[in-house]
Motif scaffolding. Structure first.
Motif, mmCIF file in Angstrom:
data_model
loop_
_atom_site.group_PDB
_atom_site.id
_atom_site.type_symbol
_atom_site.label_atom_id
_atom_site.label_comp_id
_atom_site.label_asym_id
_atom_site.label_seq_id
_atom_site.Cartn_x
_atom_site.Cartn_y
_atom_site.Cartn_z
ATOM 1 N N TRP A 47 -16.608 7.515 9.588
ATOM 2 C CA TRP A 47 -17.191 8.838 9.811
ATOM 3 C C TRP A 47 -17.394 9.139 11.292
ATOM 4 N N ASP A 48 -17.393 8.115 12.153
ATOM 5 C CA ASP A 48 -17.601 8.340 13.582
ATOM 6 C C ASP A 48 -16.453 9.125 14.210
ATOM 7 N N TYR A 49 -15.257 8.962 13.684
ATOM 8 C CA TYR A 49 -14.094 9.556 14.345
ATOM 9 C C TYR A 49 -13.125 10.299 13.408
ATOM 10 N N SER A 50 -13.337 10.219 12.109
ATOM 11 C CA SER A 50 -12.383 10.835 11.178
ATOM 12 C C SER A 50 -12.336 12.354 11.324
ATOM 13 N N VAL A 51 -13.502 12.988 11.460
ATOM 14 C CA VAL A 51 -13.528 14.446 11.602
ATOM 15 C C VAL A 51 -12.867 14.865 12.910
ATOM 16 N N GLU A 52 -13.072 14.085 13.958
ATOM 17 C CA GLU A 52 -12.459 14.409 15.244
ATOM 18 C C GLU A 52 -10.937 14.283 15.160
ATOM 19 N N ILE A 53 -10.446 13.262 14.482
ATOM 20 C CA ILE A 53 -8.999 13.095 14.333
ATOM 21 C C ILE A 53 -8.394 14.279 13.575
ATOM 22 N N ILE A 54 -9.074 14.708 12.500
ATOM 23 C CA ILE A 54 -8.600 15.880 11.747
ATOM 24 C C ILE A 54 -8.568 17.111 12.644
ATOM 25 N N MET B 234 -8.211 27.617 11.559
ATOM 26 C CA MET B 234 -8.721 26.278 11.245
ATOM 27 C C MET B 234 -9.057 25.504 12.512
ATOM 28 N N GLY B 235 -8.180 25.592 13.501
ATOM 29 C CA GLY B 235 -8.421 24.863 14.749
ATOM 30 C C GLY B 235 -9.679 25.332 15.452
ATOM 31 N N ALA B 236 -9.906 26.648 15.447
ATOM 32 C CA ALA B 236 -11.109 27.194 16.088
ATOM 33 C C ALA B 236 -12.369 26.723 15.366
ATOM 34 N N ALA B 237 -12.379 26.815 14.023
ATOM 35 C CA ALA B 237 -13.554 26.419 13.247
ATOM 36 C C ALA B 237 -13.854 24.937 13.406
ATOM 37 N N LEU B 238 -12.821 24.097 13.367
ATOM 38 C CA LEU B 238 -13.030 22.655 13.494
ATOM 39 C C LEU B 238 -13.439 22.266 14.920
ATOM 40 N N SER B 239 -12.918 22.976 15.907
ATOM 41 C CA SER B 239 -13.311 22.687 17.292
ATOM 42 C C SER B 239 -14.785 23.009 17.518
ATOM 43 N N ILE B 240 -15.294 23.999 16.806
ATOM 44 C CA ILE B 240 -16.733 24.287 16.859
ATOM 45 C C ILE B 240 -17.504 23.208 16.109
ATOM 46 N N ARG C 259 -25.110 6.285 1.708
ATOM 47 C CA ARG C 259 -24.750 7.332 0.770
ATOM 48 C C ARG C 259 -25.611 8.563 1.029
ATOM 49 N N SER C 260 -24.936 9.692 1.106
ATOM 50 C CA SER C 260 -25.655 10.936 1.417
ATOM 51 C C SER C 260 -24.860 12.119 0.895
ATOM 52 N N VAL C 261 -25.578 13.164 0.533
ATOM 53 C CA VAL C 261 -24.912 14.376 0.067
ATOM 54 C C VAL C 261 -24.070 14.996 1.175
ATOM 55 N N PHE C 262 -24.446 14.747 2.441
ATOM 56 C CA PHE C 262 -23.699 15.314 3.557
ATOM 57 C C PHE C 262 -22.312 14.693 3.695
ATOM 58 N N ASN C 263 -22.126 13.484 3.155
ATOM 59 C CA ASN C 263 -20.801 12.868 3.159
ATOM 60 C C ASN C 263 -19.844 13.614 2.227
ATOM 61 N N LEU C 264 -20.404 14.389 1.315
ATOM 62 C CA LEU C 264 -19.593 15.245 0.448
ATOM 63 C C LEU C 264 -19.504 16.667 0.995
ATOM 64 N N LEU C 265 -20.585 17.122 1.638
ATOM 65 C CA LEU C 265 -20.618 18.489 2.136
ATOM 66 C C LEU C 265 -19.663 18.705 3.308
ATOM 67 N N VAL C 266 -19.484 17.685 4.154
ATOM 68 C CA VAL C 266 -18.603 17.838 5.318
ATOM 69 C C VAL C 266 -17.155 18.098 4.889
ATOM 70 N N PRO C 267 -16.549 17.243 4.053
ATOM 71 C CA PRO C 267 -15.183 17.585 3.602
ATOM 72 C C PRO C 267 -15.138 18.854 2.756
ATOM 73 N N ALA C 268 -16.243 19.133 2.044
ATOM 74 C CA ALA C 268 -16.271 20.338 1.212
ATOM 75 C C ALA C 268 -16.225 21.595 2.074
ATOM 76 N N CYS D 238 -8.227 9.142 21.270
ATOM 77 C CA CYS D 238 -9.249 8.983 20.225
ATOM 78 C C CYS D 238 -9.015 7.711 19.427
ATOM 79 N N TYR D 239 -7.747 7.445 19.100
ATOM 80 C CA TYR D 239 -7.421 6.212 18.372
ATOM 81 C C TYR D 239 -7.752 4.983 19.225
ATOM 82 N N LYS D 240 -7.412 5.047 20.513
ATOM 83 C CA LYS D 240 -7.660 3.911 21.410
ATOM 84 C C LYS D 240 -9.154 3.628 21.546
ATOM 85 N N ILE D 241 -9.948 4.668 21.688
ATOM 86 C CA ILE D 241 -11.394 4.507 21.848
ATOM 87 C C ILE D 241 -12.028 3.918 20.593
ATOM 88 N N ASN D 242 -11.522 4.318 19.419
ATOM 89 C CA ASN D 242 -12.136 3.910 18.158
ATOM 90 C C ASN D 242 -11.337 2.838 17.420
#
Length: 278
Positions: free
Chosen positions: A183-190, A221-227, A44-53, A172-176
């Motif tokens: 959390w290891d791959y959810s942000v990458e999938i998005i 959105m794509g540019a920001a998330l790719s960064i 549990r961490s505040v960063f688990n809320l800050l990332v989706p936020a 990405c799905y195959k690797i994970n």
């Protein structure tokens, strides 16, 4: 005068997108450093809320930009040769640099993945990355030649990034597939899904079914998330391809805004007599 004004607006918008990406990558990096325990599981961490936020906040910010443009009567032409016009020498240098970085990432991944258990998928991904790196600058170059360019050729070139990211999603799905840590791959999938949608709407100009507002929003959105996703650890070749993807979408945001037109303000005519009012 209008061109300089649009360049100023484009610069401001691109800086906001890059800033959102930079802040996001910092939050994601803190999550990977502080939210994981010694067993590799997420506590549990505040960063688990800050990332989706921060992802949600970025989406709201970029949507407000699109609505602001609409309110100020700015519009993007449905014609690819007007919407994606980028005919200066600086444009040419930038788009080919982005293509070279994407090609370099693909070739580097091809060299790095030989001993990976999913080497077959990664080899195909690397080759698709090379194709995308070649197609992107060619497409933007052809957008400056309305009298000699065939839309069928543009359609082929515009489809390459969509296929590339679609296969990246499968990879990405195959690797994970057996990774229990979401959390290891959810942000990458998005990120990959948003990039698919972004290049899909950008391809709409070539296929004569454009949706300029969505193309602009998802490119931001794509540019920001790719960064943002650069905070994760993966093959350097894949990192280069994400960096090139971010640059390509930022480039498209700049071009779309610079080429915007502005509709004249409509004035309502007051009827002169009672009969006209009726």
């Amino acid at each position: 005068m209008h061109e300089k004004k649009m360049q100023k607006i484009a610069l401001e918008t691109v800086c906001y997108v890059a800033g959102a990406g930079a802040f996001s990558v910092f939050i994601r990096w803190l999550q990977t450093m502080l939210a994981y325990n010694e067993e590799g599981l997420v506590d549990r961490s505040v960063f688990n809320l800050l990332v989706p936020a921060i992802i949600t906040a970025s989406a709201v910010l970029f949507y407000s930009f699109v609505k602001k443009f609409e309110k100020q009567r700015y519009f993007i032409s449905d014609d690819i040769f007007e919407a994606l016009k980028n005919d200066s020498k600086l444009y040419g240098i930038l788009r080919y640099i982005m293509g070279i970085v994407m090609v370099a990432g693909g070739l580097l991944l091809l060299a790095q993945c030989e001993i990976d258990k999913e080497a077959k998928f990664l080899r195909i991904l690397s080759l698709l990355g090379v194709v995308t790196g070649v197609c992107f600058p060619l497409l933007l170059s052809m957008a400056n030649k309305p009298h000699v360019t065939k839309l069928s050729s543009c359609c082929f070139l515009g489809t390459a990034p969509v296929i590339f990211f679609c296969f990246w999603l499968v990879t990405c799905y195959k690797i994970n597939s057996i990774n229990p840590v979401l959390w290891d791959y959810s942000v990458e999938i998005i990120t990959i899904i948003v990039c698919i949608i972004s290049f899909f709407y950008l391809a709409g100009f070539q296929f004569s079914v454009p949706n300029a507002k969505r193309a602009l929003f998802f490119s931001m959105m794509g540019a920001a998330l790719s960064i943002m996703i650069l905070a994760d650890s993966r093959y350097m070749g894949m990192q280069l391809m994400y960096a090139a993807s971010a640059a390509m979408q930022l480039y498209c945001v700049w071009v779309l805004i610079v080429n915007m037109g502005q509709k004249e303000k409509e004035y309502k005519v007051q009827p002169e007599d009672g009969f006209e009012r009726l």
